[in-house]
Design an enzyme around this catalytic site. Structure first.
Site, PDB file in Angstrom:
ATOM      1  N   ASP A  70      -4.888   9.485  10.783  1.00 59.22           N
ATOM      2  CA  ASP A  70      -3.547   8.984  11.054  1.00 59.22           C
ATOM      3  C   ASP A  70      -2.931   9.573  12.306  1.00 59.22           C
ATOM      4  O   ASP A  70      -3.119  10.739  12.629  1.00 59.22           O
ATOM      5  CB  ASP A  70      -2.636   9.261   9.861  1.00 59.22           C
ATOM      6  CG  ASP A  70      -2.952   8.328   8.706  1.00 59.22           C
ATOM      7  OD1 ASP A  70      -2.879   7.107   8.915  1.00 59.22           O
ATOM      8  OD2 ASP A  70      -3.300   8.815   7.625  1.00 59.22           O
ATOM      9  N   GLU A 119       0.859  -1.187   0.000  1.00 56.74           N
ATOM     10  CA  GLU A 119       0.000   0.000   0.000  1.00 56.74           C
ATOM     11  C   GLU A 119       0.888   1.228   0.000  1.00 56.74           C
ATOM     12  O   GLU A 119       1.652   1.465   0.932  1.00 56.74           O
ATOM     13  CB  GLU A 119      -0.899   0.005   1.230  1.00 56.74           C
ATOM     14  CG  GLU A 119      -1.962  -1.069   1.174  1.00 56.74           C
ATOM     15  CD  GLU A 119      -2.718  -1.192   2.486  1.00 56.74           C
ATOM     16  OE1 GLU A 119      -2.781  -0.205   3.237  1.00 56.74           O
ATOM     17  OE2 GLU A 119      -3.223  -2.296   2.753  1.00 56.74           O
TER      18      GLU A 119
END
Lengths: 253, 393
Positions: free
Chosen positions: A56, A45
């Site tokens: 995040d 990814e």
């Protein structure tokens, strides 16, 4: 056949690695991809860095900020991937927030993804209803799989709905958290893993968020078809550079 | 054209809920329940009572005689600066804390720029006895230190946002991350008409009390409910949404939105989103947004922490694109001068955010018989340090 399906046909306990493109150095993207494939990783990814990555934690926030400072951007990323694709046989997925994709143009983004050999996209802030009503046809006409997330809070009905429109796999967020939040898997998470396993979904599931080492990888893959490591890998690369990637991967399985 | 929100959570092309799955459950819960809960009789009576007894509503509508004389037009000020805690922000926090209680939440988080929303949130948390965490950019913590002290005194924990430009945008990111990490017990009180649907509509509804009162109060003075203009400063745009709300679909009333130009729209140090922004997604909402060609969100600048935001509420993006509202950009210097003028002509020291609205007379001329209603959204106590430095007081 999409490379993502091929991997799940052939392999068990899939190991997927997430990294931020353009970090630690702008040109490291291709080197990291090559090293990961050579180390036996199953899916990669590639994180398209964004200035405001809402889901995040600090590790990916910092790597994204550094990558943008290094000069990473969408067209450069496609160029880098195109250059390396002939040497890489495993699936490549781009994970990015929706705004940079929207500015690039969704159709152009899908076309360039196809041209550079991308197999799927993970866009955490593109909700299912808008994907289905507006973008699904574009993705599918470029043979791109759009990977959706589920979390411990996702209702059974919604999981079934997501399973129905998903292709490739479902990204199972391990906990109610942002990325990189913790390194253990507790009882309630195991119950959630088991609940999903018992649902016998049409799509394979890969667990991500909070997977950082051999122990958490093994535990997660007892219940699912694979696991994703992101923040822990980025921290490793930050300290050790790109040379010791294979020893990190070997330590996982 | 309808300027209210549609059934899918959009104002024209803007709005929606572009959120990661981790927020779906909470946003969906709000979306399904906010209208039902807030229109409930018991909720309404409790909300109205608190606005009256605790906030001090209705706030006065005041005819500003000397200012009117100077600019040769009829100027009314809606005195939101007289609300408890010193700004309109508390109208929304009272509404949202009642909603949070109804949803069974026990912990409150919020972002703040100027600190006014942080103080308003800490205040209602103290009032209701709920735990309170406020995210505030490190830069803003320095330039709005009196408000930081107030939040602490009210029992809130103030957490610095250290990423990006360390201002309102980053504080909002941190608050959203906190909510992802604490989905069960926590309600996020967003302070402006930004964020994913239903926040922009929910906050606008709570702030709409401002224009509801203006209609009645103006009638007392002028025998009409409709001014010729409603005027407000716009960062995210909650005070503006409040004073526009009742007039959105009444085209006899013109709308003026005043943005912060910082050092000047083209200086590279500005927060004039309508001039510098393109359509994009910030904090879960599609709106006008300051960004690079690659879609990276850029760092805005304004002397006022409350206008220092790279986006604008989707309602306002729609008002701009459809040309329902006229947008005017005002620099730091123009705002500071207007703030001083208001202080010395009317004896009212406005917040620097609010002061921007009063600087439009350089750019816009009005007729003597025209009626202008300004939203005087906040008072200037929190900005004294900045005023002292700027004017060498």
């Amino acid at each position: 056949m999409n490379r993502i399906d091929q991997v799940f046909d052939k392999k068990k306990k899939i190991l997927s690695i997430y990294f931020t493109a353009g970090f630690p150095n702008l040109d490291d993207t291709t080197k990291i991809i090559e090293n990961l494939q050579n180390s036996g990783v199953d899916i990669i990814e590639i994180g398209l860095p964004f200035s405001d990555p809402l889901a995040d934690g600090p590790t990916i926030q910092e790597s994204s900020t550094a990558a943008l400072k290094n000069g990473m951007n969408t067209s450069l990323l496609f160029k880098q991937i195109k250059n390396i694709r002939s040497k890489i046989s495993i699936p490549l997925i781009i994970m990015g927030y929706f705004n940079p994709i929207l500015q690039y143009g969704v159709e152009k983004f899908c076309l360039d993804s196809k041209i550079s050999g991308i197999d799927g996209l993970i866009i955490p802030d593109l909700p299912i209803d808008i994907y289905t009503s507006t973008y699904k046809n574009i993705f599918e006409s470029h043979n791109l799989y759009n990977i959706f997330l589920i979390t411990p809070q996702t209702s059974t009905d919604r999981i079934l709905k997501i399973d129905k429109i998903s292709k490739g796999f479902i990204y199972m967020v391990s906990d109610s958290s942002i990325t990189g939040a913790k390194n253990i898997i507790d009882k309630s998470q195991k119950e959630y893993f088991l609940r999903i396993k018992k649902m016998n979904l049409n799509n394979p599931t890969i667990v991500g968020f909070g997977i950082s080492n051999s122990e958490t990888f093994k535990l997660a893959t007892n219940y699912s078809d694979g696991a994703i490591i992101g923040s822990a890998f980025i921290s490793h690369v930050k300290v050790n550079g790109i040379k010791k990637i294979s020893s990190f991967i070997k330590s996982i399985r | 054209m309808n300027y209210n929100i549609d059934k899918n959570g959009f104002y024209g092309d803007f709005g929606g809920a572009f959120i990661p799955e981790m927020l779906h459950q909470n946003i969906n819960e709000l979306k399904k329940n906010y209208k039902k809960i807030t229109s409930d009789k018991k909720f309404q009576s409790e909300f109205t009572k608190l606005l009256h007894d605790y906030v001090g509503r209705p706030t006065p509508l005041y005819f500003a005689e000397r200012l009117s004389e100077k600019y040769k037009t009829k100027i009314y000020l809606k005195r939101e600066d007289l609300c408890h805690t010193g700004a309109h922000k508390i109208n929304n926090t009272i509404g949202q804390i009642l909603l949070a209680k109804e949803l069974g939440k026990t912990r409150i988080i919020a972002e703040t720029g100027a600190g006014q929303h942080g103080v308003a949130t800490a205040t209602v948390c103290a009032l209701m006895g709920l735990k309170c965490v406020i995210y505030m950019g490190e830069v803003d913590i320095v330039r709005q230190s009196p408000n930081v002290a107030r939040m602490k005194m009210l029992g809130a924990e103030v957490k610095p946002a250290k990423s990006g430009s360390k201002t309102l945008k980053d504080a909002t990111n941190e608050a959203i991350r906190d909510w992802i990490n604490n989905p069960m017990d926590t309600h996020y009180i967003i302070g402006s008409v930004v964020g994913p649907h239903p926040y922009p509509d929910m906050v606008a509804r709570f702030q709409s009390v401002i224009s509801k009162e203006v209609k009645e109060q103006l009638f007392e003075f002028e025998k009409t409910k409709n001014p010729d203009y409603v005027i407000a400063c716009v960062g995210g745009g909650s005070n503006a949404a409040g004073i526009y709300y009742e007039y959105l679909n009444n085209k006899k009333v013109k709308i003026i939105a005043v943005e912060a130009a910082g050092f000047g729209v083209n200086s590279g140090k500005s927060a004039a989103t309508s001039q510098l922004g393109k359509e994009g997604i910030i904090h879960g909402s599609k709106t006008l947004l300051m960004q690079t060609n690659d879609g990276q969100i850029t760092e805005p600048y304004s002397i006022s922490a409350g206008l220092d935001y790279p986006g604008v509420g989707p309602m306002h993006a729609h008002l701009f694109k459809s040309e329902r509202a006229e947008f005017i950009s005002i620099t730091d210097d123009e705002a500071m001068t207007a703030g001083l003028e208001l202080s010395q002509l009317e004896g009212i020291i406005p917040a620097i955010e609010t002061a921007h609205a009063f600087a439009i007379f350089e750019y816009k001329k009005f007729k003597p018989e025209e009626i202008l209603v300004f939203n005087l959204s906040g008072r200037g106590d929190k900005d004294l340090d900045t005023f002292i430095k700027y004017f060498k007081l």
